[in-house]
Design an enzyme around this catalytic site. Structure first.
Site, PDB file in Angstrom:
ATOM      1  CB  CYS A 297      -0.895  -0.018   1.240  1.00  0.00           C
ATOM      2  SG  CYS A 297      -1.839   1.500   1.471  1.00  0.00           S
TER       3      CYS A 297
ATOM      4  CB  CYS B 287      -0.355   2.244   5.792  1.00  0.00           C
ATOM      5  SG  CYS B 287      -1.164   0.754   5.172  1.00  0.00           S
TER       6      CYS B 287
ATOM      7  CB  CYS C 155      -5.345  -0.093   2.443  1.00  0.00           C
ATOM      8  SG  CYS C 155      -4.173  -0.572   3.727  1.00  0.00           S
TER       9      CYS C 155
ATOM     10  CB  CYS D 263      -3.991   3.431   5.780  1.00  0.00           C
ATOM     11  SG  CYS D 263      -3.782   3.236   3.993  1.00  0.00           S
TER      12      CYS D 263
ATOM     13  CB  CYS E 266      -9.422  -3.702 -11.720  1.00  0.00           C
ATOM     14  SG  CYS E 266      -9.036  -2.549 -13.018  1.00  0.00           S
TER      15      CYS E 266
HETATM   16 ZN    ZN Z   1      -2.753   1.223   3.527  1.00  0.00          ZN
END
Ligand code: ZN
Length: 131
Positions: free
Chosen positions: A47, A50, A95, A98, A118
């Protein structure tokens, strides 16, 4: 306290305006714009907000859709919710840690999962596996 929510949004300061537009405001990067479309090495996709590991390189496949696509995801790394925007019903992916918007998941991926995550490349950071 003016910095009360500083921790929650700590990642924001690291990100470009375009990343913020996609990750916080549920934007979409232009199709074909991400260099990660062509990334085929083994490694981990994190990510961008984070740095939580979200996908392994061997979960990625070439869907031809214009965005990096994965047929599965690291356990518990993402959450989904139904997205009714743009007059469509889609499943939004973010995510789990976060809450950054990542992309959408569609039921037209390859077996064995039949899923196509996607994902906006701009929401990811790739780190190739050290050999
Ligand atoms: Zn994240």
């Amino acid at each position: 306290m003016t910095n009360q929510s500083k921790k929650e949004f700590l990642w924001v300061s690291d990100l470009s305006a375009e990343q913020l537009r996609v990750m916080r405001d549920h934007g979409t990067e232009p199709p074909g714009s991400s260099p990660l479309n062509y990334e085929t090495r083994s490694g981990i996709y994190y990510c961008a907000g984070c740095h939580t590991p979200l996908f392994h390189g061997d979960m990625k496949y070439d869907s031809g859709c214009g965005w990096p696509a994965f047929f599965t995801v690291i356990d518990n790394a993402v959450e989904t919710e139904i997205d009714h925007s743009h007059h469509m019903v889609r499943t939004e992916v973010h995510c789990a840690k976060c809450k950054a918007h990542l992309g959408h998941v569609f039921p037209d991926g390859p077996q064995p999962t039949g899923e196509r995550y996607c994902i906006n490349g701009i929401s990811l950071k790739f780190k190739k596996e050290e050999s």
